[in-house]
Motif scaffolding. Sequence first.
Motif, PDB file in Angstrom:
ATOM      1  N   TYR A   1      55.134  71.518  84.986  1.00 12.12           N
ATOM      2  CA  TYR A   1      55.158  70.329  84.115  1.00 12.12           C
ATOM      3  C   TYR A   1      55.645  69.071  84.833  1.00 12.12           C
ATOM      4  CZ  TYR A   1      53.821  72.733  79.850  1.00 12.12           C
ATOM      5  OH  TYR A   1      53.113  73.427  78.895  1.00 12.12           O
TER       6      TYR A   1
ATOM      7  N   ARG B   1      58.825  84.939  80.757  1.00 22.87           N
ATOM      8  CA  ARG B   1      57.505  84.576  81.263  1.00 22.87           C
ATOM      9  C   ARG B   1      57.496  84.512  82.797  1.00 22.87           C
ATOM     10  NH1 ARG B   1      55.209  86.233  76.745  1.00 22.87           N
ATOM     11  NH2 ARG B   1      55.600  84.896  74.965  1.00 22.87           N
TER      12      ARG B   1
ATOM     13  N   MET C   1      56.214  84.665  86.601  1.00 24.60           N
ATOM     14  CA  MET C   1      54.917  84.166  87.098  1.00 24.60           C
ATOM     15  C   MET C   1      54.592  84.669  88.515  1.00 24.60           C
ATOM     16  SD  MET C   1      54.112  82.540  84.378  1.00 24.60           S
ATOM     17  CE  MET C   1      52.798  81.385  84.677  1.00 24.60           C
TER      18      MET C   1
ATOM     19  N   PHE D   1      49.004  80.106  81.181  1.00 28.83           N
ATOM     20  CA  PHE D   1      49.807  79.005  81.723  1.00 28.83           C
ATOM     21  C   PHE D   1      50.088  77.954  80.650  1.00 28.83           C
ATOM     22  CE2 PHE D   1      47.419  81.056  85.003  1.00 28.83           C
ATOM     23  CZ  PHE D   1      48.407  81.396  85.909  1.00 28.83           C
ATOM     24  N   CYS D   2      49.077  77.658  79.851  1.00 29.04           N
ATOM     25  CA  CYS D   2      49.288  76.684  78.770  1.00 29.04           C
ATOM     26  C   CYS D   2      50.035  77.312  77.603  1.00 29.04           C
ATOM     27  CB  CYS D   2      47.955  76.143  78.271  1.00 29.04           C
ATOM     28  SG  CYS D   2      47.545  74.609  79.081  1.00 29.04           S
TER      29      CYS D   2
ATOM     30  N   TYR E   1      58.931  80.924  84.074  1.00 32.64           N
ATOM     31  CA  TYR E   1      58.342  79.769  83.399  1.00 32.64           C
ATOM     32  C   TYR E   1      59.171  79.349  82.179  1.00 32.64           C
ATOM     33  CZ  TYR E   1      53.777  77.451  82.387  1.00 32.64           C
ATOM     34  OH  TYR E   1      52.742  76.587  82.197  1.00 32.64           O
TER      35      TYR E   1
ATOM     36  N   ILE F   1      56.110  84.446  70.575  1.00 33.09           N
ATOM     37  CA  ILE F   1      54.653  84.478  70.467  1.00 33.09           C
ATOM     38  C   ILE F   1      54.127  85.741  71.128  1.00 33.09           C
ATOM     39  CG2 ILE F   1      52.485  83.332  71.075  1.00 33.09           C
ATOM     40  CD1 ILE F   1      53.882  80.714  71.018  1.00 33.09           C
TER      41      ILE F   1
ATOM     42  N   TYR G   1      44.724  72.234  87.135  1.00 31.83           N
ATOM     43  CA  TYR G   1      43.841  71.514  86.204  1.00 31.83           C
ATOM     44  C   TYR G   1      43.193  70.294  86.838  1.00 31.83           C
ATOM     45  CZ  TYR G   1      45.888  74.858  83.052  1.00 31.83           C
ATOM     46  OH  TYR G   1      46.285  76.034  82.475  1.00 31.83           O
TER      47      TYR G   1
ATOM     48  N   TYR H   1      52.155  79.838  77.448  1.00 28.10           N
ATOM     49  CA  TYR H   1      53.586  80.020  77.695  1.00 28.10           C
ATOM     50  C   TYR H   1      54.308  78.673  77.636  1.00 28.10           C
ATOM     51  CZ  TYR H   1      52.190  84.510  79.893  1.00 28.10           C
ATOM     52  OH  TYR H   1      51.651  85.742  80.171  1.00 28.10           O
ATOM     53  N   GLY H   2      53.652  77.658  78.152  1.00 25.29           N
ATOM     54  CA  GLY H   2      54.264  76.332  78.173  1.00 25.29           C
ATOM     55  C   GLY H   2      54.414  75.772  76.772  1.00 25.29           C
ATOM     56  N   LEU H   3      53.403  75.997  75.952  1.00 24.51           N
ATOM     57  CA  LEU H   3      53.466  75.497  74.580  1.00 24.51           C
ATOM     58  C   LEU H   3      54.558  76.227  73.796  1.00 24.51           C
ATOM     59  CD1 LEU H   3      49.656  75.141  73.955  1.00 24.51           C
ATOM     60  CD2 LEU H   3      51.294  73.299  74.203  1.00 24.51           C
ATOM     61  N   GLU H   4      54.664  77.507  74.068  1.00 29.18           N
ATOM     62  CA  GLU H   4      55.744  78.290  73.440  1.00 29.18           C
ATOM     63  C   GLU H   4      57.093  77.669  73.806  1.00 29.18           C
ATOM     64  OE1 GLU H   4      57.046  82.926  73.677  1.00 29.18           O
ATOM     65  OE2 GLU H   4      56.870  81.864  75.572  1.00 29.18           O
ATOM     66  N   LYS H   5      57.218  77.313  75.081  1.00 27.74           N
ATOM     67  CA  LYS H   5      58.482  76.741  75.551  1.00 27.74           C
ATOM     68  C   LYS H   5      58.742  75.381  74.885  1.00 27.74           C
ATOM     69  CE  LYS H   5      60.628  75.334  79.804  1.00 27.74           C
ATOM     70  NZ  LYS H   5      60.241  74.654  81.008  1.00 27.74           N
ATOM     71  N   LYS H   6      57.708  74.567  74.793  1.00 25.40           N
ATOM     72  CA  LYS H   6      57.869  73.243  74.170  1.00 25.40           C
ATOM     73  C   LYS H   6      58.209  73.390  72.683  1.00 25.40           C
ATOM     74  CE  LYS H   6      57.012  71.252  77.989  1.00 25.40           C
ATOM     75  NZ  LYS H   6      58.151  70.793  78.769  1.00 25.40           N
TER      76      LYS H   6
END
Lengths: 270, 209
Positions: free
Chosen positions: A134, A77, A79, B41-42, A93, B61, A178, B44-49
């Motif tokens: 994060y 991923r 960026m 952005f979300c 990422y 994913i 955000y 990819y992050g959720l995939e990581k989590k």
Amino acid sequence: MKQSFFIIIITSLLFLCSCTETKKTWQLTETIDLGDITPIGFTFQKDHIWITDGDHNQLVKVNHKGEIQQTFPDFERPMHLAILDETLYIPEYGSDKIIKFDNGQRSFLEIPDSLDSPAGVSLLEKEIAIADFYHHRILFFNGQNWMSIGEEGKAPGQLYYPTDVEILTDKIVVADAYNNRIQVFDKNGKSQQVIGMAEKMNAATGVYADNDFLYITDFEKDRVLIYEHDGTLSQIIADGINKPTDLMVKDKNLYIANYKGKNLLKFEKN
Amino acid sequence: MKNNIIILVAIFLLGISFQATAQSESMDAFTVQVDGLGCPFCAYGLEKKFKELKGIKQVKIEMETGIMDFTYPAEKDLSIERVSQQVEKAGYTPVSVYIKRGDGRIEKSEQKEAPVLAADDIQNLEIFVAGNCGMCKARIEKTAMKLDDVQSAVWDQETKQLTISASSKLKKADLEKAIAKAGHDTKNAKAKTATYNSLPGCCHYERVQ
């Protein structure tokens, strides 16, 4: 009396004309189709463009027509990337690393702290700034020491999922994604400005800054907003924009990457 | 000598093959169709989590199709319901779940069919629902469709209006309560703070006062 009246009117008209002349705006002049590439970030090197294709975990080198020259797979991923002295710096990422990519060779940027989903990086001479998604912060190296800027929150000085960053000579400009705003810090980490709240952005994901303006992508609202450094809104661009993720000015042209549109847009000022 | 080498190679290959079979039998393979992966952005992050879940392997994913694949230890017998809950907990909205168990059995989630309503029993309701993005849209519409009497549900990202077609038995207050329970404020029902906080970053809309 009559003469004075005419002089005032002519002076006013001349003033108005001069204002109109200086107020040039960006106009869409070219759409560079990228095929299946879903661009997150891009940067220029000589006569080609490097694009991080987040969905397909690859780095792609294209020419100015969007034709693929080379593809480098197996990124996690990738960026918003940056370039310094012919080396690409690519935040991953998925792996929490910053990859240094030089002539096809990969190495890691050494960082004395852990990252959690780095989303953007910027370099200026010896300075490095990383948008640490994060951890809700910017990790900044001032040439001598690393420091952490910001913490999770919505107040000035706080960040909420930063996705991109740009270092200028006197400031650090952050896509405070955000929190739906641009936030400007000095190089000691003190918040100086919060910009763009009035425009009610929805996911401010990509930022670019030069000496004249600050540029931000408003991802969900399919537009780009351009501000003067004092925070005054200069222009809103919506023409051709479809989920924008990154942007930059190169050779007096503004380029915008469309994630969903799978293209790069080129704008010229007139 | 030559023969010995061939035998050794054959034993080695058999060993690998046995190991691979044992590995696949010990893992269940999951394919989940998820909705609302608009914001990279979300997503990819959720995939990581999701990758950080204990025991989970080979998480992948495809953003364009919304298909998430992963494997999980068969001994844990992860059910379709638990998968759906886990996916929701990670911020995604599951549309369907397909499981190929280590022993070869196949399981599929059942799709809820929209109720057939008499023409004189249909009402159209429109309510305000706070939300931000494609992930919000998927969550809001799925929540509304889960209600027994709802035939269709569409949330407009611009106007924030949820338009549903449902049986006249459905009360507006119940609809608002269900939506709030999923984390989205309406004019008359507010999401719990903990539920709101658990939404992915891109879904953190401006709270309704």
